[in-house]
Scaffold this motif. Structure first.
Motif, PDB file in Angstrom:
ATOM      1  N   LEU A 188       0.850  -1.197   0.000  1.00  0.00           N
ATOM      2  CA  LEU A 188       0.000   0.000   0.000  1.00  0.00           C
ATOM      3  C   LEU A 188       0.884   1.244   0.000  1.00  0.00           C
ATOM      4  O   LEU A 188       1.754   1.391   0.841  1.00  0.00           O
ATOM      5  CB  LEU A 188      -0.900   0.017   1.235  1.00  0.00           C
ATOM      6  CG  LEU A 188      -1.759   1.260   1.436  1.00  0.00           C
ATOM      7  CD1 LEU A 188      -2.803   1.376   0.336  1.00  0.00           C
ATOM      8  CD2 LEU A 188      -2.420   1.242   2.804  1.00  0.00           C
ATOM      9  N   LYS A 189       0.655   2.121  -0.962  1.00  0.00           N
ATOM     10  CA  LYS A 189       1.375   3.383  -1.015  1.00  0.00           C
ATOM     11  C   LYS A 189       0.596   4.429  -0.219  1.00  0.00           C
ATOM     12  O   LYS A 189      -0.624   4.526  -0.357  1.00  0.00           O
ATOM     13  CB  LYS A 189       1.540   3.839  -2.459  1.00  0.00           C
ATOM     14  CG  LYS A 189       2.393   2.912  -3.308  1.00  0.00           C
ATOM     15  CD  LYS A 189       2.509   3.427  -4.729  1.00  0.00           C
ATOM     16  CE  LYS A 189       3.377   2.498  -5.566  1.00  0.00           C
ATOM     17  NZ  LYS A 189       3.504   2.975  -6.972  1.00  0.00           N
ATOM     18  N   PRO A 190       1.279   5.217   0.594  1.00  0.00           N
ATOM     19  CA  PRO A 190       0.584   6.255   1.369  1.00  0.00           C
ATOM     20  C   PRO A 190      -0.251   7.190   0.496  1.00  0.00           C
ATOM     21  O   PRO A 190      -1.299   7.665   0.922  1.00  0.00           O
ATOM     22  CB  PRO A 190       1.730   7.002   2.056  1.00  0.00           C
ATOM     23  CG  PRO A 190       2.816   5.979   2.172  1.00  0.00           C
ATOM     24  CD  PRO A 190       2.701   5.139   0.940  1.00  0.00           C
ATOM     25  N   ASP A 195      -7.658  11.429   2.138  1.00  0.00           N
ATOM     26  CA  ASP A 195      -7.213  12.555   2.967  1.00  0.00           C
ATOM     27  C   ASP A 195      -7.539  12.310   4.433  1.00  0.00           C
ATOM     28  O   ASP A 195      -6.748  12.656   5.322  1.00  0.00           O
ATOM     29  CB  ASP A 195      -7.876  13.851   2.486  1.00  0.00           C
ATOM     30  CG  ASP A 195      -7.363  14.292   1.114  1.00  0.00           C
ATOM     31  OD1 ASP A 195      -6.264  13.853   0.732  1.00  0.00           O
ATOM     32  OD2 ASP A 195      -8.079  15.063   0.445  1.00  0.00           O
ATOM     33  N   GLY A 196      -8.701  11.697   4.671  1.00  0.00           N
ATOM     34  CA  GLY A 196      -9.087  11.399   6.046  1.00  0.00           C
ATOM     35  C   GLY A 196      -8.146  10.415   6.712  1.00  0.00           C
ATOM     36  O   GLY A 196      -7.800  10.560   7.893  1.00  0.00           O
ATOM     37  N   GLN A 197      -7.727   9.394   5.964  1.00  0.00           N
ATOM     38  CA  GLN A 197      -6.807   8.395   6.515  1.00  0.00           C
ATOM     39  C   GLN A 197      -5.440   9.008   6.796  1.00  0.00           C
ATOM     40  O   GLN A 197      -4.811   8.722   7.817  1.00  0.00           O
ATOM     41  CB  GLN A 197      -6.683   7.228   5.532  1.00  0.00           C
ATOM     42  CG  GLN A 197      -7.958   6.390   5.430  1.00  0.00           C
ATOM     43  CD  GLN A 197      -7.932   5.421   4.264  1.00  0.00           C
ATOM     44  OE1 GLN A 197      -7.248   5.650   3.265  1.00  0.00           O
ATOM     45  NE2 GLN A 197      -8.691   4.344   4.372  1.00  0.00           N
ATOM     46  N   LYS A 198      -4.966   9.851   5.883  1.00  0.00           N
ATOM     47  CA  LYS A 198      -3.683  10.523   6.096  1.00  0.00           C
ATOM     48  C   LYS A 198      -3.739  11.398   7.350  1.00  0.00           C
ATOM     49  O   LYS A 198      -2.782  11.447   8.126  1.00  0.00           O
ATOM     50  CB  LYS A 198      -3.326  11.385   4.885  1.00  0.00           C
ATOM     51  CG  LYS A 198      -3.052  10.602   3.611  1.00  0.00           C
ATOM     52  CD  LYS A 198      -2.800  11.544   2.443  1.00  0.00           C
ATOM     53  CE  LYS A 198      -2.639  10.786   1.140  1.00  0.00           C
ATOM     54  NZ  LYS A 198      -2.443  11.698  -0.023  1.00  0.00           N
ATOM     55  N   LYS A 199      -4.876  12.049   7.545  1.00  0.00           N
ATOM     56  CA  LYS A 199      -5.048  12.933   8.695  1.00  0.00           C
ATOM     57  C   LYS A 199      -4.948  12.149  10.002  1.00  0.00           C
ATOM     58  O   LYS A 199      -4.349  12.608  10.975  1.00  0.00           O
ATOM     59  CB  LYS A 199      -6.388  13.650   8.605  1.00  0.00           C
ATOM     60  CG  LYS A 199      -6.629  14.666   9.704  1.00  0.00           C
ATOM     61  CD  LYS A 199      -7.963  15.393   9.516  1.00  0.00           C
ATOM     62  CE  LYS A 199      -8.196  16.410  10.625  1.00  0.00           C
ATOM     63  NZ  LYS A 199      -9.503  17.114  10.451  1.00  0.00           N
ATOM     64  N   GLY A 204      -2.011  11.041  14.846  1.00  0.00           N
ATOM     65  CA  GLY A 204      -1.429  10.036  15.730  1.00  0.00           C
ATOM     66  C   GLY A 204       0.051  10.299  15.988  1.00  0.00           C
ATOM     67  O   GLY A 204       0.543  10.141  17.115  1.00  0.00           O
ATOM     68  N   PHE A 205       0.775  10.718  14.937  1.00  0.00           N
ATOM     69  CA  PHE A 205       2.195  11.031  15.107  1.00  0.00           C
ATOM     70  C   PHE A 205       2.396  12.246  16.002  1.00  0.00           C
ATOM     71  O   PHE A 205       3.341  12.294  16.802  1.00  0.00           O
ATOM     72  CB  PHE A 205       2.840  11.289  13.737  1.00  0.00           C
ATOM     73  CG  PHE A 205       2.836  10.077  12.828  1.00  0.00           C
ATOM     74  CD1 PHE A 205       2.809   8.796  13.353  1.00  0.00           C
ATOM     75  CD2 PHE A 205       2.875  10.225  11.451  1.00  0.00           C
ATOM     76  CE1 PHE A 205       2.804   7.675  12.529  1.00  0.00           C
ATOM     77  CE2 PHE A 205       2.876   9.121  10.617  1.00  0.00           C
ATOM     78  CZ  PHE A 205       2.842   7.843  11.154  1.00  0.00           C
TER      79      PHE A 205
END
Length: 238
Positions: A188-190, A195-199, A204-205
């Motif tokens: 899976l490529k980021p 956009d919601g998943q990246k957020k 979390g980071f």
């Protein structure tokens, strides 16, 4: 899908027509079992996700007990609660019925193209299965009882680590407390995430505050990446 996949592979069809001889056929699907019949060769079953009952049971007799062993598709961990065991048994039954239905449709299509005398997939697996390999290990999938015709090969790709590139080594050495490494490998490529998943990941980071993180990230968009995250397009994962 099963029949089309075979018919569209011109080199494979040529091998079938010329009745080529092979020492074994490796497959992880019921459809692939047909090739064992077509080439009159032993069948070697491979499960990339771990031990699964419909591959191990028909020809190899390896029991997977759904009342105590979680199905690969179930979100349960051992030891399961009573309600989880009931749900696991139900899931196993539903999946078996679904596989039987799909196989019945696929074998009918196979027979229409390769002859009515082709046995059903279950019979082929029962008669021709030699052994099975699963991408599992007792550390990740639990210590389950298997016959000697089932081989766990989880971690077979691992090799002794090499020296890290200088920049990564400096980063790691600067953080003796440890570093969080985030990667989905090639699966899976980021950039494929919404956009919601990246957020969710970025938030979390940020919650880890000063915790150092290395993120395999090939997207050109570096906006809103927290300061504690080091980005690289490629990393020596092993």
């Amino acid at each position: 899908i099963c029949t089309d996949t075979i018919l569209e592979a011109t080199e494979l069809m040529k091998l079938i027509e010329e009745k080529e001889k092979f020492d074994g056929i490796v497959t992880f699907s019921s459809c692939g079992a047909f090739l064992s019949h077509a080439f009159d060769a032993p069948l070697i079953l491979f499960s990339p996700a771990g031990p699964i009952s419909f591959l191990l049971a028909p020809g190899l007799g390896n029991p997977i007990n759904p009342s105590v062993q979680p199905h690969l598709m179930a979100p349960f961990l051992e030891p399961m609660t009573f309600s989880q065991r009931i749900a696991n048994l139900f899931l196993e039954g539903i999946l078996r019925l679904y596989i039987m239905y799909v196989d019945s449709v696929q074998i009918q299509s196979i027979r229409e193209n390769f002859g009515e005398d082709v046995p059903d997939f279950h019979s082929i697996m029962k008669e021709r299965s030699a052994f099975a390999m699963s991408n599992s290990h007792f550390v990740t999938h639990g210590s389950w009882p298997y016959y000697q015709n089932h081989i766990e090969v989880g971690g077979i790709h691992c090799k002794p680590g090499k020296e890290l590139p200088p920049d990564l080594k400096s980063f790691m050495d600067a953080h003796p407390e440890g570093v969080v490494y985030v990667s989905f490998g090639s699966a899976l490529k980021p950039s494929q995430m919404t956009d919601g998943q990246k957020k969710v990941f970025r938030q979390g980071f940020k919650e880890l505050k000063n915790g150092p993180i290395i993120w395999k990230w090939e997207d050109e968009d570096l906006s809103e990446i927290p300061e504690n995250v080091r980005i690289q397009k490629w990393l020596p994962q092993n």
